[in-house]
Design a protein around this motif. Structure first.
Motif, PDB file in Angstrom:
ATOM      1  N   ARG A  14     -30.073 -23.619  36.226  1.00 31.77           N
ATOM      2  CA  ARG A  14     -29.384 -24.325  37.311  1.00 31.77           C
ATOM      3  C   ARG A  14     -27.906 -23.938  37.363  1.00 31.77           C
ATOM      4  N   ILE A  15     -27.294 -23.782  36.193  1.00 33.17           N
ATOM      5  CA  ILE A  15     -25.889 -23.366  36.132  1.00 33.17           C
ATOM      6  C   ILE A  15     -25.720 -21.960  36.697  1.00 33.17           C
ATOM      7  N   ASP A  16     -26.667 -21.073  36.360  1.00 30.46           N
ATOM      8  CA  ASP A  16     -26.579 -19.689  36.825  1.00 30.46           C
ATOM      9  C   ASP A  16     -26.879 -19.551  38.315  1.00 30.46           C
ATOM     10  N   SER A  17     -27.538 -20.547  38.888  1.00 33.45           N
ATOM     11  CA  SER A  17     -27.862 -20.503  40.314  1.00 33.45           C
ATOM     12  C   SER A  17     -26.653 -20.962  41.142  1.00 33.45           C
ATOM     13  N   ASP A  18     -26.886 -21.101  42.433  1.00 31.58           N
ATOM     14  CA  ASP A  18     -25.807 -21.539  43.325  1.00 31.58           C
ATOM     15  C   ASP A  18     -25.592 -23.052  43.289  1.00 31.58           C
ATOM     16  N   GLU A  19     -26.378 -23.758  42.488  1.00 35.43           N
ATOM     17  CA  GLU A  19     -26.237 -25.211  42.413  1.00 35.43           C
ATOM     18  C   GLU A  19     -24.880 -25.623  41.838  1.00 35.43           C
ATOM     19  N   PHE A  20     -24.358 -24.782  40.919  1.00 33.40           N
ATOM     20  CA  PHE A  20     -23.073 -25.085  40.290  1.00 33.40           C
ATOM     21  C   PHE A  20     -22.094 -23.932  40.474  1.00 33.40           C
ATOM     22  N   ASN A  21     -20.828 -24.274  40.616  1.00 33.38           N
ATOM     23  CA  ASN A  21     -19.745 -23.305  40.599  1.00 33.38           C
ATOM     24  C   ASN A  21     -18.927 -23.493  39.324  1.00 33.38           C
ATOM     25  N   ILE A  22     -18.170 -22.482  38.950  1.00 31.89           N
ATOM     26  CA  ILE A  22     -17.280 -22.618  37.800  1.00 31.89           C
ATOM     27  C   ILE A  22     -16.308 -23.764  38.068  1.00 31.89           C
ATOM     28  N   GLY A  23     -16.190 -24.671  37.114  1.00 30.95           N
ATOM     29  CA  GLY A  23     -15.301 -25.809  37.268  1.00 30.95           C
ATOM     30  C   GLY A  23     -16.013 -27.096  37.655  1.00 30.95           C
ATOM     31  N   ASP A  24     -17.272 -26.978  38.121  1.00 30.19           N
ATOM     32  CA  ASP A  24     -18.032 -28.173  38.480  1.00 30.19           C
ATOM     33  C   ASP A  24     -18.355 -28.990  37.231  1.00 30.19           C
ATOM     34  N   THR A  25     -18.549 -30.273  37.427  1.00 34.83           N
ATOM     35  CA  THR A  25     -18.931 -31.160  36.335  1.00 34.83           C
ATOM     36  C   THR A  25     -20.439 -31.360  36.346  1.00 34.83           C
ATOM     37  N   LEU A  26     -21.064 -31.263  35.174  1.00 34.49           N
ATOM     38  CA  LEU A  26     -22.500 -31.516  35.067  1.00 34.49           C
ATOM     39  C   LEU A  26     -22.794 -32.983  35.365  1.00 34.49           C
ATOM     40  N   SER A  27     -24.047 -33.250  35.667  1.00 39.70           N
ATOM     41  CA  SER A  27     -24.469 -34.641  35.834  1.00 39.70           C
ATOM     42  C   SER A  27     -24.150 -35.411  34.554  1.00 39.70           C
ATOM     43  N   THR A  28     -23.985 -36.708  34.676  1.00 44.02           N
ATOM     44  CA  THR A  28     -23.681 -37.518  33.497  1.00 44.02           C
ATOM     45  C   THR A  28     -24.857 -37.511  32.535  1.00 44.02           C
TER      46      THR A  28
END
Length: 232
Positions: free
Chosen positions: A13-27
């Protein structure tokens, strides 16, 4: 192990477009509910992502995405720093050894030189987001680079050869193999001795046909991958 499966899914999920650098993961609570697992499982999964240099834990601010798994293309030859720029992550070079040696039979054959010709032996570690991710041993003919010094190797070799020395790089013959890491590789990359890792063998050529390097690069699992689209 369950936490490994959770880690791999989070990593995808991190490697996909779901997250960008600097985004916070779900709690932590949201992740527990999403994966239907225990708090310990989530914490161990996130800790694995921290070890890979993909996530950073911040006191009172949750976990932030600080990197993605780099994916190299086999269609063109690019330096590690060129991939780094594309993925927006931090790269450091650590030169561990820089010596003059006589090549063994394997290296002499790869570089197409005589066994009594001198070569530079260069051992470097490439550190991605503060995590040692690549263990690199390179051999380069001294006759081609008489002025080379350790300062030349604290950045991209390709940039040094092309921009500072004026060489024209044509490409490289590359091959992959699975190896059992020795004690030193295990210590640097923080891997287990009984689990195989990927090693890339690369023989670099200039446009005039001369071979300028023979490099063996061992990769920390899950920090780098190669992909190639094959047309029928």
């Amino acid at each position: 192990m369950l936490y490994k499966k959770v880690m791999q899914d989070l990593k995808s999920r991190i490697d996909s477009d779901e997250f960008n650098i600097g985004d916070t993961l779900s709690t932590e609570k949201e992740l527990i509910e999403y994966y239907s697992v225990s708090r310990i499982t989530i914490r161990k999964a996130v800790d694995e992502l921290v070890k890979l240099g993909l996530v950073e834990k911040r006191q009172g601010a949750g976990s932030s995405v600080i990197g993605k798994t780099m994916t190299g293309s086999m269609l063109n030859l690019r330096s590690t720093i060129e991939y780094m720029t594309e993925y927006g992550v931090n790269l450091e070079y650590q030169v561990a050894e820089f010596t003059l040696i006589n090549p063994d039979e394997e290296v002499a054959k790869a570089l197409d030189i005589a066994k009594d010709d001198k070569v530079y032996f260069i051992r470097r570690f490439k550190i991605i987001n503060s995590v040692p991710a690549m263990y690199e041993d390179s051999y380069m003919p001294v006759a081609m680079f008489p002025q080379m010094n350790i300062m030349s190797l604290q950045g991209s070799k390709y940039h040094y050869l092309e921009s500072e020395l004026g060489f024209e790089i044509d490409g490289a013959i590359q091959d992959f193999e699975a190896i059992m890491p020795d004690k030193h590789i295990c210590e640097i990359l923080d891997v287990l001795p009984k689990i195989p890792i990927l090693r890339l063998l690369s023989t670099g050529k200039l446009k005039d046909g001369r071979i300028f390097e023979y490099t063996k690069t061992s990769f920390k699992p899950n920090t780098y991958s190669y992909k190639h689209y094959v047309k029928r």
